[in-house]
Design a protein around this motif. Structure first.
Motif, PDB file in Angstrom:
ATOM      1  N   ARG A 157       0.828  -1.207   0.000  1.00  0.00           N
ATOM      2  CA  ARG A 157       0.000   0.000   0.000  1.00  0.00           C
ATOM      3  C   ARG A 157       0.866   1.263   0.000  1.00  0.00           C
ATOM      4  N   ARG A 158       1.948   1.210   0.762  1.00  0.00           N
ATOM      5  CA  ARG A 158       2.837   2.374   0.828  1.00  0.00           C
ATOM      6  C   ARG A 158       3.803   2.413  -0.354  1.00  0.00           C
ATOM      7  N   ALA A 159       4.171   1.238  -0.822  1.00  0.00           N
ATOM      8  CA  ALA A 159       5.123   1.139  -1.939  1.00  0.00           C
ATOM      9  C   ALA A 159       4.547   0.176  -2.971  1.00  0.00           C
ATOM     10  N   PRO A 160       3.823   0.691  -3.972  1.00  0.00           N
ATOM     11  CA  PRO A 160       3.159  -0.169  -4.963  1.00  0.00           C
ATOM     12  C   PRO A 160       4.112  -1.171  -5.608  1.00  0.00           C
ATOM     13  N   LEU A 161       3.581  -2.329  -5.894  1.00  0.00           N
ATOM     14  CA  LEU A 161       4.375  -3.411  -6.468  1.00  0.00           C
ATOM     15  C   LEU A 161       4.540  -3.231  -7.970  1.00  0.00           C
ATOM     16  N   GLU A 162       5.719  -3.511  -8.452  1.00  0.00           N
ATOM     17  CA  GLU A 162       5.961  -3.498  -9.891  1.00  0.00           C
ATOM     18  C   GLU A 162       5.404  -4.780 -10.506  1.00  0.00           C
ATOM     19  N   PRO A 163       4.711  -4.680 -11.648  1.00  0.00           N
ATOM     20  CA  PRO A 163       4.206  -5.896 -12.310  1.00  0.00           C
ATOM     21  C   PRO A 163       5.308  -6.920 -12.558  1.00  0.00           C
ATOM     22  N   SER A 164       6.485  -6.447 -12.928  1.00  0.00           N
ATOM     23  CA  SER A 164       7.587  -7.372 -13.213  1.00  0.00           C
ATOM     24  C   SER A 164       8.004  -8.138 -11.958  1.00  0.00           C
ATOM     25  N   TRP A 165       7.915  -7.473 -10.776  1.00  0.00           N
ATOM     26  CA  TRP A 165       8.264  -8.156  -9.523  1.00  0.00           C
ATOM     27  C   TRP A 165       7.265  -9.264  -9.232  1.00  0.00           C
ATOM     28  N   LEU A 166       5.987  -9.006  -9.476  1.00  0.00           N
ATOM     29  CA  LEU A 166       4.970 -10.029  -9.258  1.00  0.00           C
ATOM     30  C   LEU A 166       5.208 -11.230 -10.167  1.00  0.00           C
ATOM     31  N   GLU A 167       5.531 -10.955 -11.407  1.00  0.00           N
ATOM     32  CA  GLU A 167       5.767 -12.037 -12.362  1.00  0.00           C
ATOM     33  C   GLU A 167       6.976 -12.870 -11.954  1.00  0.00           C
ATOM     34  N   GLU A 168       8.042 -12.205 -11.550  1.00  0.00           N
ATOM     35  CA  GLU A 168       9.269 -12.919 -11.179  1.00  0.00           C
ATOM     36  C   GLU A 168       9.108 -13.666  -9.854  1.00  0.00           C
ATOM     37  N   SER A 169       8.235 -13.153  -8.976  1.00  0.00           N
ATOM     38  CA  SER A 169       8.088 -13.760  -7.648  1.00  0.00           C
ATOM     39  C   SER A 169       7.206 -15.002  -7.667  1.00  0.00           C
ATOM     40  N   TYR A 170       6.279 -15.063  -8.608  1.00  0.00           N
ATOM     41  CA  TYR A 170       5.341 -16.199  -8.626  1.00  0.00           C
ATOM     42  C   TYR A 170       6.071 -17.490  -8.978  1.00  0.00           C
ATOM     43  N   SER A 171       5.700 -18.538  -8.267  1.00  0.00           N
ATOM     44  CA  SER A 171       6.180 -19.887  -8.575  1.00  0.00           C
ATOM     45  C   SER A 171       5.141 -20.882  -8.084  1.00  0.00           C
ATOM     46  N   SER A 172       4.929 -21.906  -8.850  1.00  0.00           N
ATOM     47  CA  SER A 172       3.952 -22.929  -8.442  1.00  0.00           C
ATOM     48  C   SER A 172       4.429 -23.729  -7.238  1.00  0.00           C
ATOM     49  N   SER A 173       5.700 -23.536  -6.848  1.00  0.00           N
ATOM     50  CA  SER A 173       6.223 -24.243  -5.677  1.00  0.00           C
ATOM     51  C   SER A 173       5.994 -23.471  -4.384  1.00  0.00           C
ATOM     52  N   LEU A 174       5.496 -22.249  -4.471  1.00  0.00           N
ATOM     53  CA  LEU A 174       5.211 -21.466  -3.282  1.00  0.00           C
ATOM     54  C   LEU A 174       3.987 -22.032  -2.561  1.00  0.00           C
ATOM     55  N   SER A 175       3.782 -21.627  -1.316  1.00  0.00           N
ATOM     56  CA  SER A 175       2.605 -22.065  -0.573  1.00  0.00           C
ATOM     57  C   SER A 175       1.347 -21.538  -1.250  1.00  0.00           C
ATOM     58  N   ALA A 176       0.243 -22.240  -1.034  1.00  0.00           N
ATOM     59  CA  ALA A 176      -1.009 -21.883  -1.713  1.00  0.00           C
ATOM     60  C   ALA A 176      -1.454 -20.459  -1.358  1.00  0.00           C
ATOM     61  N   ASP A 177      -1.339 -20.084  -0.090  1.00  0.00           N
ATOM     62  CA  ASP A 177      -1.775 -18.746   0.327  1.00  0.00           C
ATOM     63  C   ASP A 177      -0.942 -17.656  -0.329  1.00  0.00           C
ATOM     64  N   LEU A 178       0.340 -17.881  -0.438  1.00  0.00           N
ATOM     65  CA  LEU A 178       1.203 -16.875  -1.053  1.00  0.00           C
ATOM     66  C   LEU A 178       0.942 -16.770  -2.546  1.00  0.00           C
ATOM     67  N   ARG A 179       0.751 -17.903  -3.203  1.00  0.00           N
ATOM     68  CA  ARG A 179       0.417 -17.861  -4.638  1.00  0.00           C
ATOM     69  C   ARG A 179      -0.886 -17.089  -4.844  1.00  0.00           C
ATOM     70  N   GLN A 180      -1.861 -17.342  -3.980  1.00  0.00           N
ATOM     71  CA  GLN A 180      -3.146 -16.657  -4.087  1.00  0.00           C
ATOM     72  C   GLN A 180      -2.970 -15.152  -3.916  1.00  0.00           C
ATOM     73  N   ALA A 181      -2.181 -14.746  -2.938  1.00  0.00           N
ATOM     74  CA  ALA A 181      -1.971 -13.313  -2.684  1.00  0.00           C
ATOM     75  C   ALA A 181      -1.286 -12.637  -3.861  1.00  0.00           C
ATOM     76  N   LEU A 182      -0.294 -13.283  -4.432  1.00  0.00           N
ATOM     77  CA  LEU A 182       0.407 -12.716  -5.590  1.00  0.00           C
ATOM     78  C   LEU A 182      -0.536 -12.582  -6.779  1.00  0.00           C
ATOM     79  N   CYS A 183      -1.370 -13.598  -6.988  1.00  0.00           N
ATOM     80  CA  CYS A 183      -2.278 -13.580  -8.141  1.00  0.00           C
ATOM     81  C   CYS A 183      -3.402 -12.565  -7.963  1.00  0.00           C
ATOM     82  N   GLU A 184      -3.825 -12.329  -6.738  1.00  0.00           N
ATOM     83  CA  GLU A 184      -4.823 -11.283  -6.512  1.00  0.00           C
ATOM     84  C   GLU A 184      -4.252  -9.917  -6.893  1.00  0.00           C
ATOM     85  N   LYS A 185      -2.984  -9.701  -6.566  1.00  0.00           N
ATOM     86  CA  LYS A 185      -2.330  -8.451  -6.973  1.00  0.00           C
ATOM     87  C   LYS A 185      -2.228  -8.363  -8.490  1.00  0.00           C
TER      88      LYS A 185
END
Length: 241
Positions: free
Chosen positions: A16-44
Motif C-alpha cells: 500500500r505504501r510502496a506499490p508493487l511493480e508488475p515485473s516483480w509479481l511475475e518474477e516472484s510467482y512460482s507454483s512451488s510457493l505455498s497456496a496462500d502466497l500464490r493466491q496473494a500474488l495472483c490477486e495483486k
C-alpha cells in the motif's frame, strides 16, 4: 515458512505504501510457493487489469492452469480473459474442481456472463457451484422481474442445505414484490428452524404492507409457538421503527 517466502510476504504487506511493480509479481510467482502466497500474488496481478492479463497469460504458459492464475484471469476483468475463460468452460475436464474454478473466475463478470453459464451453475448438484450461480443471479437481479428471479431461485430454495437456502433468502429480501413475500412466508412454515428464522427476518426487512400482513397471518396461524413468536417479534420491530 521458508526465508524466501517470509521476504515475499513482507513485501506484499508494504504494497500500500510502496506499490508493487508488475515485473516483480511475475518474477516472484512460482507454483512451488505455498497456496496462500500464490493466491496473494495472483490477486495483486488480477488488480492490475490490462497490465496484469499479459503477465497472467505468460505465467499460465509457464506453470499451467493453476487455480489461482485462473481466478486472476477473472479478477483482471479483461474481455480477452473472459473469452479465454468461456473457452475453458467448453473444454472437457475430468476434475470437477477445475470446472468450478473457471465458473468462479467468470463470476467476477457478473451480468456480462452468458445465461448458459448461470444455468450450468444452478443445475449442478454441488454446493459451491450453486453458490457461484447465486452470486451470478445477484449481479443480474436488477434486470429480472420478480417472477424471473423466483424461477431462477426455485431449486435453490428447495435445496436441503441450509446455508444455500439462507444465502438465497438474502438475495430475495432485497426485493419488495408480493410474490417474493409470499414465497418467503412459505419458507417460514415447513422448513428448518434456521431457514424459518432467516425467512422471518427477510419479511421484517422488506417491511411492506404485504409482508406485514403475512407476518400477522403467520403470527396467528402457525402451530409452532416459537415461530409465532418470531413473526410477532418482526412485527413489533417494524412498528417500533
Amino acid at each position: 515458512m521458508s526465508v524466501d517466502e517470509a521476504i515475499l510476504w513482507e513485501r506484499l504487506a508494504r504494497s500500500r505504501r510502496a506499490p508493487l511493480e508488475p515485473s516483480w509479481l511475475e518474477e516472484s510467482y512460482s507454483s512451488s510457493l505455498s497456496a496462500d502466497l500464490r493466491q496473494a500474488l495472483c490477486e495483486k496481478l488480477g488488480s492490475l487489469a490490462a497490465h496484469g492479463w499479459p503477465i497472467i497469460q505468460r505465467l499460465i504458459q509457464q506453470h499451467g492452469e493453476q487455480n489461482e492464475l485462473v481466478l486472476a484471469a477473472g479478477l483482471c476483468h479483461q474481455r480477452e480473459a473472459r473469452d479465454w475463460l468461456l473457452q475453458r468452460l467448453d473444454e472437457p475436464s475430468q476434475l470437477d474442481d477445475d470446472h468450478l474454478c473457471v465458473l468462479q473466475a467468470l463470476s467476477c463478470w457478473g451480468a456480462d456472463v452468458p445465461e448458459s453459464v448461470l444455468l450450468t451453475c444452478l443445475r449442478h448438484p454441488g454446493l459451491q457451484h450453486r453458490l457461484t450461480g447465486l452470486q451470478l443471479i445477484s449481479f443480474r437481479a436488477h434486470s429480472l422481474t420478480d417472477q424471473q428471479l423466483l424461477a431462477l431461485c426455485s431449486d435453490l430454495l428447495d435445496d436441503c442445505r441450509d446455508p444455500l437456502v439462507i444465502s438465497t433468502i438474502r438475495v430475495l429480501q432485497r426485493r419488495d414484490g408480493e410474490a417474493i413475500s409470499d414465497r418467503l412466508a412459505a419458507l417460514c412454515q415447513n422448513n428448518s428452524e434456521v431457514i424459518a428464522g432467516a425467512a422471518f427476518r427477510a419479511l421484517g426487512c422488506i417491511a411492506t404492507p404485504t409482508s406485514q400482513r403475512l407476518l400477522v397471518e403467520l403470527s396467528e396461524s402457525l402451530d409452532d409457538p416459537g415461530r409465532r413468536e418470531l413473526a410477532q417479534r418482526q412485527l413489533s420491530q417494524q412498528f417500533r421503527n
